[in-house]
Design an enzyme around this catalytic site. Structure first.
Site, PDB file in Angstrom:
ATOM      1  N   ASN A 108       0.389 -11.345  15.106  1.00 12.29           N
ATOM      2  CA  ASN A 108       0.745 -12.024  13.673  1.00 12.29           C
ATOM      3  C   ASN A 108      -0.667 -12.696  13.852  1.00 12.29           C
ATOM      4  O   ASN A 108      -1.075 -12.571  12.426  1.00 12.29           O
ATOM      5  CB  ASN A 108       2.255 -12.621  13.609  1.00 12.29           C
ATOM      6  CG  ASN A 108       2.957 -11.458  13.904  1.00 12.29           C
ATOM      7  OD1 ASN A 108       2.839 -10.729  13.780  1.00 12.29           O
ATOM      8  ND2 ASN A 108       4.737 -12.267  14.343  1.00 12.29           N
ATOM      9  N   ARG A 135       2.397   4.501   6.790  1.00 12.08           N
ATOM     10  CA  ARG A 135       2.224   5.277   8.017  1.00 12.08           C
ATOM     11  C   ARG A 135       3.204   5.084   9.097  1.00 12.08           C
ATOM     12  O   ARG A 135       4.473   6.384   8.752  1.00 12.08           O
ATOM     13  CB  ARG A 135       2.363   3.544   8.497  1.00 12.08           C
ATOM     14  CG  ARG A 135       1.813   2.586   7.959  1.00 12.08           C
ATOM     15  CD  ARG A 135       2.276   1.381   8.554  1.00 12.08           C
ATOM     16  NE  ARG A 135       2.008   0.015   8.031  1.00 12.08           N
ATOM     17  CZ  ARG A 135       0.467  -0.626   7.571  1.00 12.08           C
ATOM     18  NH1 ARG A 135      -0.418  -0.146   8.651  1.00 12.08           N
ATOM     19  NH2 ARG A 135       1.069  -1.788   7.042  1.00 12.08           N
ATOM     20  N   ARG A 171      -3.405  -1.294   5.607  1.00 15.83           N
ATOM     21  CA  ARG A 171      -4.244  -1.728   6.154  1.00 15.83           C
ATOM     22  C   ARG A 171      -3.904  -1.630   7.078  1.00 15.83           C
ATOM     23  O   ARG A 171      -2.560  -1.861   8.026  1.00 15.83           O
ATOM     24  CB  ARG A 171      -3.539  -3.018   5.619  1.00 15.83           C
ATOM     25  CG  ARG A 171      -4.669  -4.300   6.599  1.00 15.83           C
ATOM     26  CD  ARG A 171      -4.295  -5.280   6.156  1.00 15.83           C
ATOM     27  NE  ARG A 171      -5.074  -5.947   4.543  1.00 15.83           N
ATOM     28  CZ  ARG A 171      -4.207  -6.560   3.680  1.00 15.83           C
ATOM     29  NH1 ARG A 171      -3.057  -7.114   4.008  1.00 15.83           N
ATOM     30  NH2 ARG A 171      -5.213  -7.065   2.978  1.00 15.83           N
ATOM     31  N   HIS A 218       3.204   3.300  -1.525  1.00 16.71           N
ATOM     32  CA  HIS A 218       3.742   2.420  -1.026  1.00 16.71           C
ATOM     33  C   HIS A 218       5.216   3.245  -1.135  1.00 16.71           C
ATOM     34  O   HIS A 218       6.068   2.643   0.172  1.00 16.71           O
ATOM     35  CB  HIS A 218       3.915   0.562  -0.558  1.00 16.71           C
ATOM     36  CG  HIS A 218       4.557  -0.075   0.536  1.00 16.71           C
ATOM     37  ND1 HIS A 218       6.009  -0.808   0.337  1.00 16.71           N
ATOM     38  CD2 HIS A 218       4.292  -0.506   1.826  1.00 16.71           C
ATOM     39  CE1 HIS A 218       5.782  -1.952   1.487  1.00 16.71           C
ATOM     40  NE2 HIS A 218       5.258  -1.153   2.380  1.00 16.71           N
ATOM     41  N   TYR A 220      12.264  -1.163  13.753  1.00 19.64           N
ATOM     42  CA  TYR A 220      12.174  -1.426  12.224  1.00 19.64           C
ATOM     43  C   TYR A 220      14.143  -1.775  12.106  1.00 19.64           C
ATOM     44  O   TYR A 220      13.910  -0.749  12.343  1.00 19.64           O
ATOM     45  CB  TYR A 220      11.402  -1.602  11.739  1.00 19.64           C
ATOM     46  CG  TYR A 220      10.097  -1.624  12.171  1.00 19.64           C
ATOM     47  CD1 TYR A 220       9.436  -2.073  13.083  1.00 19.64           C
ATOM     48  CD2 TYR A 220       8.580  -1.815  11.027  1.00 19.64           C
ATOM     49  CE1 TYR A 220       8.585  -2.667  13.223  1.00 19.64           C
ATOM     50  CE2 TYR A 220       7.613  -1.731  10.663  1.00 19.64           C
ATOM     51  CZ  TYR A 220       7.326  -2.108  12.079  1.00 19.64           C
ATOM     52  OH  TYR A 220       5.969  -2.935  12.554  1.00 19.64           O
ATOM     53  N   ARG A 246      13.004 -12.420   5.962  1.00 24.05           N
ATOM     54  CA  ARG A 246      12.040 -12.292   7.300  1.00 24.05           C
ATOM     55  C   ARG A 246      10.744 -13.094   7.409  1.00 24.05           C
ATOM     56  O   ARG A 246      11.210 -14.003   8.395  1.00 24.05           O
ATOM     57  CB  ARG A 246      11.742 -10.704   7.978  1.00 24.05           C
ATOM     58  CG  ARG A 246      11.381 -10.529   8.760  1.00 24.05           C
ATOM     59  CD  ARG A 246      11.272  -9.453  10.122  1.00 24.05           C
ATOM     60  NE  ARG A 246      10.584  -9.276   8.651  1.00 24.05           N
ATOM     61  CZ  ARG A 246       8.772  -9.146   8.382  1.00 24.05           C
ATOM     62  NH1 ARG A 246       8.741 -10.160   9.469  1.00 24.05           N
ATOM     63  NH2 ARG A 246       8.224  -7.938   7.792  1.00 24.05           N
ATOM     64  N   HIS A 264      13.428  -5.274   7.921  1.00 24.13           N
ATOM     65  CA  HIS A 264      12.359  -4.447   7.637  1.00 24.13           C
ATOM     66  C   HIS A 264      12.961  -4.053   6.602  1.00 24.13           C
ATOM     67  O   HIS A 264      12.582  -4.063   5.150  1.00 24.13           O
ATOM     68  CB  HIS A 264      11.556  -3.961   8.597  1.00 24.13           C
ATOM     69  CG  HIS A 264      10.721  -3.006   7.517  1.00 24.13           C
ATOM     70  ND1 HIS A 264      10.179  -2.405   6.458  1.00 24.13           N
ATOM     71  CD2 HIS A 264       9.772  -3.588   7.300  1.00 24.13           C
ATOM     72  CE1 HIS A 264       9.248  -1.506   6.038  1.00 24.13           C
ATOM     73  NE2 HIS A 264       8.747  -2.921   6.532  1.00 24.13           N
TER      74      HIS A 264
END
EC number: 2.7.4.1
Length: 731
Positions: A87, A414, A444, A474, A508, A604, A632
């Protein structure tokens, strides 16, 4: 976690204009429109926004607190130490790099928190130094001794037995030595390029004949295990094995000192899409340039001599504030390897997702028929408790194999390297179905993988598009067009909060809706047309779509809750997100609080809102839940009066966080849950999360998070509920 630059703050005029936009996706015009006077009551609190960068660091501090928590299984604490490292690496690569870039370019503007970028940078260096030292201390003083008590030993070279030394020498000779490339520094050899996040040995040498000192750099190969397994749960850092055998690399030279160091570089991408004919080619070139981004942090072993450090600082062009002296070992991402040890008693109890009961009402060995289930009722999935493999993955695989399916359309942001969803889309295209795949190649740190899958899909005959210029796509959408036995055409739609990734779906927490609702299907079809063609459908009946009306739609709904409350009707706002940063939405929530509307936020990561400020946010409660799964999902729930004097509770789920990048620079989609039963499901989730007995961190008005250490964890309760549901389904 992905991060993005802070956008400038708004004026009061900007806020007022939000209520006057036509074609909103709600059936009723808002009853409450704030005026300048009401907004002034919010905006007089000039320090009402917490700094987003410092808020993110407090999020990673919560991760670190999990590593400190002795009530957690030991190897899970080890995992959280590794996650903290990853992170923080990304934070420096993107956020710190972005701040430095804006300062250097002379375009630094004051953040919404009132801080200038240079002030934020100073606070970041102070806080990250504190956290990095705390992280190292937790590993050295708490976790490493606890591992030793369990027979898991992280050793130094001098602790090895003669047999282990012999085995390490053999490993070095046969596997490590052949791939090493020592790089000397002298007038004939310039200082070598140090790749970002690589672990390196800084070696000081002396020529025994001339007595002249030299410097060399040796990269620790990332292709080998970070901690070398010696058997019987004993490990030694790879760099120590290398350090002891360096004489093989520099025969005839005296090795004076060896120290580890690590550089973090700016690894954000800059692609000017408007001037680019082929986005795929441009991105591939930019990925090559990324490797040479300027350094933003230098981590060194605390034993490094001043002379060696001075050389690194000078050659890398880095400031003293960006140097972090830490006890070894550096780069604790390698602890993932230790956390993977097969010691089940030191991990969370095993958990196996089960098929959603609406998809398989009776336990059976037959494959799930998603189409039949979706025709029967809408299905609200909650991963990882509900199996991704027998729901979303099965949905795409069944569509690929079904001869009645005419077309499949899907977004991919992703996905995993061996994704069965990719394979299913390829099978569908090869079977002659129309397959449209929108691949976001600018996701990214997943750009390389996404480029590879984009080319593979194209070669199979899929129609592959890359979305709209200037925007990342997205949203999480999949639509199947099927001809039913009676000749009618039906759309089956999935809208989710998470990526179509079978691997991360097990880690997730996300939600997804599978539906045959005609209005939702029509909206999704319009959105796909917007993304792949020249359609510009501006309005949607059951979706909120960004950029455009996600911010506007949510603010309108917040204003409607104020109107309900002032009229004496039931009113309450509950939001769940990864981050809450957008000033317009935060100000709308402040307005709601000033009017007396209860507000609950489950966040979160980053939260720029200050709860509990007298006169501003007294009715707002902010909680954060972290645990074995990464929270998430994004959920937006509103009390909305009652069925007699309003619509009753309503809720949306989708891909958008409350951040500038999501609302202004990405294509996002939120779907309104179509039935009261589904709305009640997410309402029950909020009930559980905000129970006083639920373990969580609570945000204070000063920006600090305090853990309540309550007895029950939300994720554990949901696992228990899922197991009870499975037992009930099997009789």
């Amino acid at each position: 976690m992905s991060l993005d630059p802070q956008a400038p703050t708004r004026s009061a005029e900007d806020t007022v204009s939000l209520t006057a936009v036509p074609d909103q996706p709600f059936d009723v015009e808002p009853e409450y429109i704030p005026d300048h006077e009401a907004l002034a009551e919010v905006e007089k609190y000039e320090d009402r926004f917490l700094d987003r960068e410092l808020s993110w660091l407090r999020f990673n501090e919560r991760v670190l607190e999990l590593a400190e928590d002795e009530t957690l299984p030991l190897l899970e604490r080890v995992r959280f130490l590794a996650i903290f490292t990853s992170n923080l690496d990304e934070f420096f690569m993107v956020r710190v790099a972005g701040l430095k870039r804006r300062i250097a370019a002379g375009v630094a503007v004051k953040a919404a928190s009132g801080l200038m970028p240079r002030e934020v940078l100073e606070l970041i260096w102070q806080k990250t130094r504190e956290l990095s030292e705390r992280h190292a201390a937790i590993f050295r003083e708490q976790v490493k001794p606890a591992l030793l008590e369990e027979g898991i030993q992280l050793l130094h070279w001098e602790d090895l037995t003669p047999e282990e030394v012999k085995a390490c020498k053999k490993l070095f000779k046969e596997r490590v030595y052949p791939v090493l490339t020592p790089l000397a520094v002298d007038p004939a050899h310039p200082f070598p390029y140090i790749s970002g996040l690589s672990l390196n040995l800084a070696v000081r040498l002396r020529d025994p004949k001339t007595k002249k000192k030299h410097f060399a750099r040796v990269k620790v190969p990332p292709i080998f295990a970070r901690f070398v397994p010696l058997g019987n749960d004993r490990f030694v850092p790879l760099e120590e094995v290398m350090a002891e055998r360096l004489q093989k690399l520099f025969p005839g030279m005296e090795i004076i000192e060896v120290h580890t160091f690590r550089v973090t570089r700016n690894e954000d991408l800059e692609v000017e899409e408007d001037d680019t004919e082929n986005l795929l080619t441009a991105l591939e070139k930019e990925l090559l340039r990324r490797r040479f981004g300027p350094p933003v942090r230098l981590e060194v072993q605390e034993s490094m001599t001043d002379s060696t450090l001075d050389l690194l600082v000078s050659e890398l062009g880095i400031s003293d504030k960006e140097v972090f002296r830490l006890p070894g070992p550096l780069d604790l991402r390698g602890l993932h390897g230790i956390a993977d040890i097969d010691r089940g008693q030191l991990k969370y109890p095993a958990f196996l997702p089960s098929t959603h009961p609406s998809l398989a009402p009776v336990e059976s060995a037959a494959p799930v028929d998603v189409f039949k289930a979706a025709r029967r009722s809408d299905v609200l999935l909650h991963h990882p408790y509900d199996s991704f493999a027998t729901s979303v993955q099965r949905f795409i695989e069944q569509a690929a194999a079904d001869p009645r399916v005419l077309a499949i359309k899907q977004t991919l942001y992703r996905t995993s390297g061996d994704s069965p969803i990719i394979d299913a889309l390829i099978d569908a295209a090869e079977a002659g179905k129309q397959v449209l795949v929108l691949v976001e190649i600018k996701a990214r740190f997943d750009e390389v993988a996404n480029i590879r899958w984009a080319r593979k899909l194209e070669q199979a005959g899929c129609h592959v598009v890359y979305g709209l210029v200037g925007l990342k796509t997205h949203c999480k959408l999949a639509m199947v067009v099927r001809e039913e036995p009676d000749g009618t055409i039906r759309r089956y739609t999935h809208i989710g909060t998470g990526n179509y990734n079978p691997k991360t779906s097990r880690l997730y927490e996300d939600m997804g809706l599978i539906t045959t609702d005609e209005a939702i299907g029509e909206d999704v079809a319009h959105l796909f047309n917007n993304l792949s063609g020249w359609s510009r459908e501006a309005t949607y009946g059951q979706l909120l779509v960004a950029p455009g009306n996600v911010r506007l739609g949510l603010i309108e709904q917040i204003h409607a809750e104020i109107a309900h409350h002032l009229a004496g009707r039931p009113a309450r706002i509950r939001l769940k997100a990864n981050s809450v940063v957008d000033e317009a939405i935060i100000d709308a929530l402040y307005l709601a609080s000033q009017a007396g509307v209860p507000v609950q936020l489950l966040v979160r990561g980053i939260c720029a809102l200050r709860p509990g400020v007298e006169g501003l946010s007294e009715t707002i409660e902010v909680r954060s839940i972290l645990g074995r799964f990464l929270e998430h999902s994004r959920i937006f729930w509103f009390e909305n009066g009652t069925p007699d004097d309003g619509d009753g509770p309503s809720a949306w789920i989708g891909s958008a966080d409350m951040m500038h990048r999501n609302l202004d620079r990405r294509v996002e989609a939120l779907v309104r849950l179509p039935t009261p039963e589904l709305v009640a499901e997410v309402g029950a989730l909020f009930d559980m999360a905000f129970e006083p007995t639920t373990d969580a961190w609570v945000l204070g008005p000063d920006g600090t998070w305090t853990r309540n250490h309550a007895p029950h964890h939300l994720q554990a309760m949901l696992i228990t509920r899922q197991r009870q549901r499975r037992r009930a389904s099997t009789g």
